[in-house]
Structures are given as structure tokens and as C-alpha cells.
Design a protein around this motif. Sequence first.
Motif, PDB file in Angstrom:
ATOM      1  N   PRO A 175       0.827  -1.238   0.033  1.00 24.24           N
ATOM      2  CA  PRO A 175      -0.074   0.075  -0.105  1.00 24.24           C
ATOM      3  C   PRO A 175       0.716   1.412  -0.056  1.00 24.24           C
ATOM      4  O   PRO A 175       0.327   2.215  -0.334  1.00 24.24           O
ATOM      5  CB  PRO A 175      -0.593   0.011   1.173  1.00 24.24           C
ATOM      6  N   GLU A 176       2.211   1.176   0.295  1.00 20.93           N
ATOM      7  CA  GLU A 176       2.854   2.398   0.566  1.00 20.93           C
ATOM      8  C   GLU A 176       3.474   2.666  -1.134  1.00 20.93           C
ATOM      9  O   GLU A 176       3.366   4.021  -1.398  1.00 20.93           O
ATOM     10  CB  GLU A 176       4.039   2.301   1.041  1.00 20.93           C
ATOM     11  N   THR A 177       3.787   1.763  -1.569  1.00 19.65           N
ATOM     12  CA  THR A 177       4.298   2.143  -3.138  1.00 19.65           C
ATOM     13  C   THR A 177       3.506   1.613  -4.210  1.00 19.65           C
ATOM     14  O   THR A 177       3.733   1.926  -5.500  1.00 19.65           O
ATOM     15  CB  THR A 177       5.465   1.083  -3.122  1.00 19.65           C
ATOM     16  N   ARG A 178       2.339   0.899  -3.773  1.00 20.95           N
ATOM     17  CA  ARG A 178       1.411   0.652  -4.804  1.00 20.95           C
ATOM     18  C   ARG A 178       2.051  -0.365  -5.852  1.00 20.95           C
ATOM     19  O   ARG A 178       1.546  -0.367  -6.876  1.00 20.95           O
ATOM     20  CB  ARG A 178       0.699   1.795  -5.443  1.00 20.95           C
ATOM     21  N   SER A 179       3.080  -1.063  -5.273  1.00 25.14           N
ATOM     22  CA  SER A 179       3.824  -2.088  -6.381  1.00 25.14           C
ATOM     23  C   SER A 179       3.581  -3.627  -5.760  1.00 25.14           C
ATOM     24  O   SER A 179       3.345  -3.627  -4.696  1.00 25.14           O
ATOM     25  CB  SER A 179       5.096  -1.699  -6.408  1.00 25.14           C
ATOM     26  N   SER A 180       3.851  -4.513  -6.683  1.00 24.12           N
ATOM     27  CA  SER A 180       3.557  -5.907  -6.080  1.00 24.12           C
ATOM     28  C   SER A 180       5.007  -6.494  -6.104  1.00 24.12           C
ATOM     29  O   SER A 180       5.116  -7.703  -5.941  1.00 24.12           O
ATOM     30  CB  SER A 180       2.760  -6.746  -7.361  1.00 24.12           C
ATOM     31  N   SER A 181       6.050  -5.760  -6.363  1.00 25.54           N
ATOM     32  CA  SER A 181       7.545  -6.404  -6.334  1.00 25.54           C
ATOM     33  C   SER A 181       7.799  -6.663  -4.795  1.00 25.54           C
ATOM     34  O   SER A 181       7.535  -5.949  -4.067  1.00 25.54           O
ATOM     35  CB  SER A 181       8.212  -5.205  -6.812  1.00 25.54           C
ATOM     36  N   GLY A 182       8.356  -7.877  -4.743  1.00 23.59           N
ATOM     37  CA  GLY A 182       9.006  -8.213  -3.586  1.00 23.59           C
ATOM     38  C   GLY A 182       7.992  -9.043  -2.663  1.00 23.59           C
ATOM     39  O   GLY A 182       8.274  -9.365  -1.534  1.00 23.59           O
ATOM     40  N   ILE A 183       6.733  -9.221  -3.194  1.00 25.93           N
ATOM     41  CA  ILE A 183       5.839 -10.125  -2.583  1.00 25.93           C
ATOM     42  C   ILE A 183       5.693 -11.365  -3.184  1.00 25.93           C
ATOM     43  O   ILE A 183       5.969 -11.689  -4.252  1.00 25.93           O
ATOM     44  CB  ILE A 183       4.229  -9.326  -2.939  1.00 25.93           C
ATOM     45  N   GLU A 235       5.684 -18.751  -7.009  1.00 25.15           N
ATOM     46  CA  GLU A 235       5.960 -17.982  -5.840  1.00 25.15           C
ATOM     47  C   GLU A 235       6.282 -16.490  -6.129  1.00 25.15           C
ATOM     48  O   GLU A 235       5.855 -15.818  -5.109  1.00 25.15           O
ATOM     49  CB  GLU A 235       6.895 -18.740  -4.950  1.00 25.15           C
ATOM     50  N   ASN A 236       6.727 -15.997  -7.073  1.00 23.27           N
ATOM     51  CA  ASN A 236       7.336 -14.630  -7.137  1.00 23.27           C
ATOM     52  C   ASN A 236       5.843 -13.817  -8.004  1.00 23.27           C
ATOM     53  O   ASN A 236       5.942 -12.785  -7.560  1.00 23.27           O
ATOM     54  CB  ASN A 236       8.441 -14.692  -8.205  1.00 23.27           C
TER      55      ASN A 236
END
Length: 901
Positions: free
Chosen positions: A498-506, A522-523
Amino acid sequence: MAAARPTGSRSGALCRQLLLTLTILTFASDACKNVTLHVPSKLDAEKFIGRVNLKECFKSANLIHSSDPDFQILEDGSVYTTNAILLSSEKRSFTISLSNTENQEEKKIFVLLEHQTKVLKKRHSKEKVLKRGKRRWAPIPCSMLENSLGPFPLFLQQVQSDTAQNYTIYYSIKGPGVDKEPLNLFYVERDTGNLYCTRSVDREQYESFEIVAFATTPDGYTPELPLPMVIKIEDENDNYPIFTETTYIFTVSENCRVGSTVGQVCATDKDEPDTMHTRLKYSIIEQSPASPTLFSMHPKTGVITTTSSQLDREFIDKYQLKIKVQDMDGQYFGLHTTSTCIINIGDVNDNLPTFTRTSYVTSVEENTVDVEILRVTVEDKDLVNTANWRANYTILKGNENGNFKIVTDPKTNEGVLCVVKPLNYEERKQVNLQIGVVNEAPYSREASSRSAMSTATVTVSVKNQDEGPECSPPAQTVRINENAQVGTTSSGYKAYDPETRSSSGIRYKKLNDPKGWVTVDENSGSIKVFRSLDREAEFIKDGIYNITIVASDQVGRSCTGTLGIILEDVNDNGPSIPKPTVIICKTVMSAAEIVAVDPDEPRHGPPFDFSLETSDSEVRRMWRLTKINDTAARLSYQNDPPFGQYVVPVKVSDRLGQSKVTSLTVTLCDCITENDCTFRVDPRVGGGEVKLGKWAILAILLGIALLFSILFTLICGASRTATQPKVFPDDLAQQNLIVSNTEAPGDDKVCSTNGFTTHTVGTSAQGICGTAGSGVRQGGQETIEMVRGGQQTLESYQGAGHHHTLGSGRGGHTEMDNSRYNYSEWHSFTQPRLSERVHLCNQDDNHKHAQDYVLTYNYEGKGSAAGSVGCCSERQEEDGLEFLDNLEPKFRTLAEACMKR
């Protein structure tokens, strides 16, 4: 009524030396009556001197006036002095004027005052008049004032008899106050007849005295009848009115209307009723706080009412009144008493609660829930801890998403603002609320220009938190064809920071996969088909296959979401007929309807095409399909096939040509309904198989259980009979059914005699009195069977060296169990008893032989329908077969056969 007692010692002494009398003289004048009052020569101020009957003169007078200012006349006719008076002459007079202002009518009463000297002279003159001829032995009006000061003995009246002119008369009295309680209050002088009182009297204790006067001569002669006399005690205003309570407590609501009733006080007075002495007047003497005057009291009823609508509990919550009640209708010389009245002002909701501040500021961290973030306070002047004081808070604006709630603290009456649904900093960094407050009780005053609700604003700042991944929306979908190849990849679930609005690193992980059809990357969160997908599987609802995904960041914070895999339908199923068995009742039906279904979506389903899938010409010759609608067809037979079962293959195709063949088992049955043919094996349907329903099986089991029960009962009965002693009963002669074998040829008929029946056993034995074949004794076999008519009793005895059998009606032999007696034992047992009965039968009441003792009967070829009428007949004909109702089980079959024949 009487006035207050004189206070001066000098005037009191003068009063005790004088006599007060009242003489009323009636004249024919306009003054109605002339009244003479005998008074002391000196009168104190406010002294009661007598009473005049005003109503006797003028009933409707509403204005009473005295011509002499030294005297005052009250409404009940009581005469009081207004000033101290000294009568210098023997007489003084004044006039009482009675008038009615409405009809201008006026009447007068002349009042003459005389003191003691004139009274004595008048008494002597009156005695002279009476001696001239008027009878003196008559009831004389007599009265005295209560609490009189004397001097005692006090002269009241003189009793005289006319017979005193000729005899020496002695006077005496009896009654209450003389020889009864109160004793010795009155006495009479024996020679003069003067009546005296010895002490003062309280009217509240004795209103009057009824005494009897007697006149007798010295020798006991009574020339006069007993004379009854009534001494009336005139009331004096000697009792103070008394309130019924020392302190009255009332409650009245604040802001009530003018004239509202507060309460009522009451007082009592022991003086004479319906006089000025008991005419009470109520009043308020003092109010505390004194200003403003808010209450009034009705002078006659004592009802307290409000005189103002400005009662305000918040200003003064209690008032104290000093109240007074006075007799003599409130005149200044009347007796009075005071009391206290406390008036509590009841609270109403006339004050609104108001916030102590108009705005508040607070903060809360995002994603927190069920926490208190603010307390607000209000002021309310109404009574504490009542519904008029307790506050109800509400959120008026800014809580559209339901994140907040506000409640009341019952102890402090504060409003507590809480977060009940987590806030999201990324969505809203600040929330502005408007809150309002009212009381539990409705506001009592009329609507005015100001609002009936106090409001305040609350600014809530949302604090940011370092959050984990957010699964938004929590439920996501993806579409895959149900026949997709294993290994097919598709986009899967996506979460973001929610801070960056990005899905990276999840990172993603499959938490729940009911059938293990897919795997999750998984990635990226994408999915791959791991097993074949089937949209028509039983656990699939609405074509959606749900799996649960967990998304987590590097720190380990996670969120959970649902991925719904929408299985796109493929036309991989042909329509089928779910009911493969068809029954046609040939007598009432010529065809049957068949319905097909397709598990695929409607775009791959109807309309269906029905056809016979066979190369057998015989089947096509016998059956025909006719389409009814998109999903149903009619199967009908033709060329009148015989009853039986047939296999008919039917092919059903959907709109895209996908088809499936279903082999129908068709039964042609001679029935009315299908159930008649389903549970029945009948040659009419060919080689059908036997089918037993659950009820048929249950009936068979119950029948088997019943047979075992009967067998068990027979075995138990035989065992019980074997243990009984082998003796003949005393009432054997009363047995009803006798079956015996005989060696000699019997008669054609064997009939009952004296309640016994003998059967010759042979191949043609019939009934109780039927034709019997020739009896044959073989090997010394004899059978004697006895059954008691009223009971189920079977006794048996078996002789040594004999075997007892009973020949059946079909020529066979049946083994009997311990229920037979040999003929010699039977003969030796019954002969003496029958002889005794025959001997008794031939006697009447006089012990003489009966006329029909020995009679000869000729054989006429058949028995008499009326039965025997001889003296030896013990049982009526209609009672001869009652024993058949109570036979034991082993004899019931024989009895039923006899009854039928």
C-alpha cells in the motif's frame, strides 16, 4: 359558638358572681321576636353573651347589622361584645337588622339586656302569675354554658308543682349527673325545687343531660307524674382547630401552569359542629423564600395551588410554607393553629445538555480497531442521575463508512468516541465528524428558535503505519478452459504494497486447493494447470473453482485472498437420459415421455435431437420417437407388441452435434399404474423375477415368530400339565366335551346327556352329535378326553400297560399327551357320582319322586330340537356350546371343525 375566655382576674371575679340567663319573649311585631339576654353588669370585650336564632326570623338574610357598635352579631346568631361594657342601669337594648340585598327585604330583632337584679324581680312576678292558674309541672327549658366559672353551686332552674298549694311537696331528681355518672353534678332543693349545678361541665364530654324530676308528699304520696327534663350544655369555643399532620410534604413540577394543584391540608375542631366555633378558615402566613409569592390556599377547602408558572427547580428546588387554620370563620378573636408545608419542585427536562467545547481534535493509527480515541463532556442543569440529565450521543456526519461509534459512560455522563472499523491512511488521512447530544427524556419546552440539540465537531487524524502487503480486492478471478492442457499457465492472484502501490517483493503461496488442480508461482502469483479441469465435477458450483492464496512480504507480514478460477465450458458432454427404465401400461398408455439433460452450459445444450440408434429392423418396426420440445420426446410402440421387457437404444444430440446413446429398458405391462407393474411378478410381462418388498419380508418374519411362539406355548403347556397330580376333579360330571373309544358297536347317534358328550372314534366321526362309524378297540387302546366348559382345564391320566390314541377323521392316528383315561378308571370315577345325581333328580321339595323320574322314550329317527325337558337336565340347550369359546389351543382346531359341520 363562644368567644375566648376573659383574661383579667378582676373581670373574671365579677363574672363568677353573676348569672347569665336567656329568656326569649315572642311578640306580634315586625321585629320577628324580642330577645331578652340576662347578663352580668360588667362585660369584657369579645365576650360571648348569648345566641339569637336568626333563621327563625329571616332565613335568606345576607346582611346582618347591629344598631349598637358595642355588640357584634355573627352568622350563626352568636352575640359578642366588641368593647368592655358596664351596665349602669338595669336595662340596655339594641336592634339586630336582617336584610337581603337582592329582594330589598328587611327584618329586625329587638334585644334587651338585663342584669341580675331585674332577673330576681321578674322571677317573683312570674311565680305570682303562675299561682293564678297556669300549670307549672311541665318540661322547662334549661341550659348552662360549658366551662362555667360559677359561682358554684350555680342556679339553673326551679321545678314547682301546683299541688304544693294543697300539700307539702318534696322535690327530687334522678338520672345522669345525679345518681349516674358523672355523679352529684346536679341537685335540687327538697322544699323549693331549685335546681343547681355543682361544677363546670365540658360539652365535648357531655352534650346534654336527661334527668327526671319527682314531686312527692312526706308520706310518700306522688301527686305528679315523673317530669323529664333536658339540661343542654351550651358550647364555648374552648378547642383549638388541629391540623391532621404536623408537616405536610407536597411535590409539584416546575414550569407547571397557573392554578395547578399542589396538595390539600385538613384540620379538625372538637367544638359543636355547624357553628361558628367549628367554621374553619385556612391561610398561608409565610413563604420561604418569601419572594416571589407563588402559592395560594383556598380558605375553606385547604387546597394549595400555584399562582405563577415561573417555578424553576434549577433556581429554587424547595419552598416552605407556614399555614394557619382559625375557627370563627377566621375572625380575629377565633382560635387558630399553625403547621408547616414543604413543597418540593419536581424536575422536568427544561434544560438541554450542551458540550463544554465546540470542537475537539484527536488521532488514531490506521488498522487499529476497538480503541477509545476521545471523551467529550456536556453540561446539564437538570437533576443529576435522572433521564432529564443522562445524555445520548450520536454521530451526525462523517461516519458514512461506519468506522466510529460514540457511547455514553453511565458513571460520568461523558461521550466515548471509539474506532470500530480500521482506518486506512492511504485512503483517508483525516476524518471530520460532527457529533450531537440530547437527553434520554424528551425536551419539555415548546420548540423555540434555538436548536433542540447541541453539536460539536471532532477532527480525527489517521497515523500512518508500515503495513504489509494488501490483498485488494480480497477476491479475484481468472478464466481457464475446462479442457486446458496440463501445464497451461494463466495470470493468478495479485497483491501490492500500500505504500508504493507495487507488487514487487511479494511472495505467494497456495493455502488451500481442494483437488490440487493448479500450482501457484511463488514470485508472480500466476497459476499453472496441474491436473485436468472438469467444469461438470460435483463440487464445482456455478463453474467456479476457488483456491486460497497467501501473499507475504520480506518481513513476513501477509494477507490472504481468494482466487476464483472460472472454468470456461467446452462441449465435452453429450446429452443423456437420466431415467433409463420406462414402464408403459399397455391397457391405458400407448407411449411414454423421455427427458434428456446436458451438464454443459446452455449454449452447448438444447435443443436436442432424439433418434433410434439401432440397425435392428424389428426394433424400428416396434418403436417410434416423436419430439415433444427441446429436451423431451415421446417413445411409443406400434404393431401391438406382446407384454414383456424390451431394450431400446436412443441417441440424443445437442445443438452442436455432441451426442450420447442411452439404452432404455422398456417394460410393456398389463397394468393401470406403473406401481402395479414395478412390484409384481406376472407372466404377462414375460419371465419376470420375484421381488419382495420390505413389508412382505416383515410379514414373513412375523409369521415365523408367531409359529415359534405357538410351539413354545404348547411345549410349556405340556410340561406344566405333566407336573400336576393325576386325580379326577370333583366337578368332572360338569364337563362339556367327552371323547372316548369303545370296543362295542355303537348307535348311529351319540348324543349329549347331562352335559357330557361321548364320541366313538372312527373314520367318519362328525361333530358333537354326528353319525359315528363302528368303534374298534385295537391292542387295548381307549381314549377318554375331558374339557371343562367354563375353563381351559385339561387333566390326564395314563394307565400302566396302555397306549392311548385318538383316531383322526381321516383315518390316521394322533399321539395324545397325558390327557387320556382308560375306560375302567372313567367308569369307576363317574358311576357313583352319576348315581347320586340321578337319585337327587327324582325328588321334589317334599322329597317325593318326580312324575317324570322314569319315562320311556321311543326312537323316532332324529333328535328333538327342543332338547331334554326331564328333571335330570342340568344345562339349557342354548348353553351347551359355551365351552367352545375357552378351549386350549390343541383342541381349537377340532372345535372349529365341529362348529362348521
